[in-house]
Design a protein around this motif. Structure first.
Motif, PDB file in Angstrom:
ATOM      1  N   ASP A   1       0.859  -1.182   0.000  1.00 44.62           N
ATOM      2  CA  ASP A   1       0.000   0.000   0.000  1.00 44.62           C
ATOM      3  C   ASP A   1       0.895   1.232   0.000  1.00 44.62           C
ATOM      4  O   ASP A   1       2.113   1.131   0.135  1.00 44.62           O
ATOM      5  N   THR A   2       0.302   2.379  -0.159  1.00 43.08           N
ATOM      6  CA  THR A   2       1.069   3.620  -0.299  1.00 43.08           C
ATOM      7  C   THR A   2       1.880   3.948   0.949  1.00 43.08           C
ATOM      8  O   THR A   2       3.051   4.318   0.857  1.00 43.08           O
TER       9      THR A   2
ATOM     10  N   ARG B   1       4.848   1.696   1.083  1.00 43.98           N
ATOM     11  CA  ARG B   1       5.788   2.052   0.012  1.00 43.98           C
ATOM     12  C   ARG B   1       6.633   3.255   0.414  1.00 43.98           C
ATOM     13  O   ARG B   1       7.855   3.258   0.245  1.00 43.98           O
ATOM     14  N   ILE B   2       6.013   4.257   0.982  1.00 46.04           N
ATOM     15  CA  ILE B   2       6.731   5.462   1.413  1.00 46.04           C
ATOM     16  C   ILE B   2       7.718   5.116   2.533  1.00 46.04           C
ATOM     17  O   ILE B   2       8.858   5.581   2.536  1.00 46.04           O
TER      18      ILE B   2
END
Length: 173
Positions: free
Chosen positions: A94-95, A98-99
């Motif tokens: 998910d975002t 990922r970050i």
């Protein structure tokens, strides 16, 4: 010619049970550590810089993380060091993950690892811990993992130091 600064003492036999694996990981920026105190060959205190950023907990699925430390010894060149690889698998891409994986991949870190025997180990005493690999994988079959995997690597003069459990509580957010 003997070069050892240590006295050999032997290793006693043990009937205690032991388990493999890691259960918790705490990570901070390398530059947030002011001082690491070693007493009787064990870390007894870790002082944070005045900015006070504490260690962050990274949750991962049981039986997916590992810590492997390998001695490299080259007597011809007089080289001895230990490389510790911490492999972490985070389920479901998910975002936000990922970050966070990207931030871990680019930063200089220190890491505290709690193993399945409830002992804490410190990575980053001699040099910053840095990412050596990272992958995002969706798998092929429906039963394959949808994961991020990152390997954080520590290069040190010795095997990881154990951290006294009493030194941990004040470091965590």
């Amino acid at each position: 010619m003997a070069c050892s600064l240590n006295t050999l003492a032997g290793i006693a036999g043990s009937c205690e049970s032991s388990m493999g694996g890691i259960i918790e990981v705490y990570i901070n920026h390398f530059d947030q550590i002011d001082e690491v105190t070693v007493t009787s060959d064990k870390i007894s205190a870790i002082a944070l810089k005045s900015s006070g950023e504490k260690f962050h907990k990274y949750n991962f699925k049981r039986n997916t993380g590992s810590l492997t430390s390998t001695y490299t010894i080259d007597p011809a060149n007089g080289v001895n060091f230990v490389t510790s690889d911490l492999s972490l698998v985070f389920a479901k891409q998910d975002t936000a993950k990922r970050i966070e994986i990207s931030a871990l991949a680019l930063d200089d870190l220190v890491v505290i690892v709690k193993d399945a025997n409830l002992r804490y180990w410190y990575l980053g005493k001699d040099e910053p811990v840095q990412a050596s690999a990272a992958t995002a994988q969706t798998g092929v079959a429906r039963t394959d993992g949808n994961i991020y995997n990152i390997t954080l690597q520590d290069t040190s003069l010795t095997l990881p130091y154990e951290v006294d459990a009493a030194a941990i509580a004040s470091l965590l957010e």
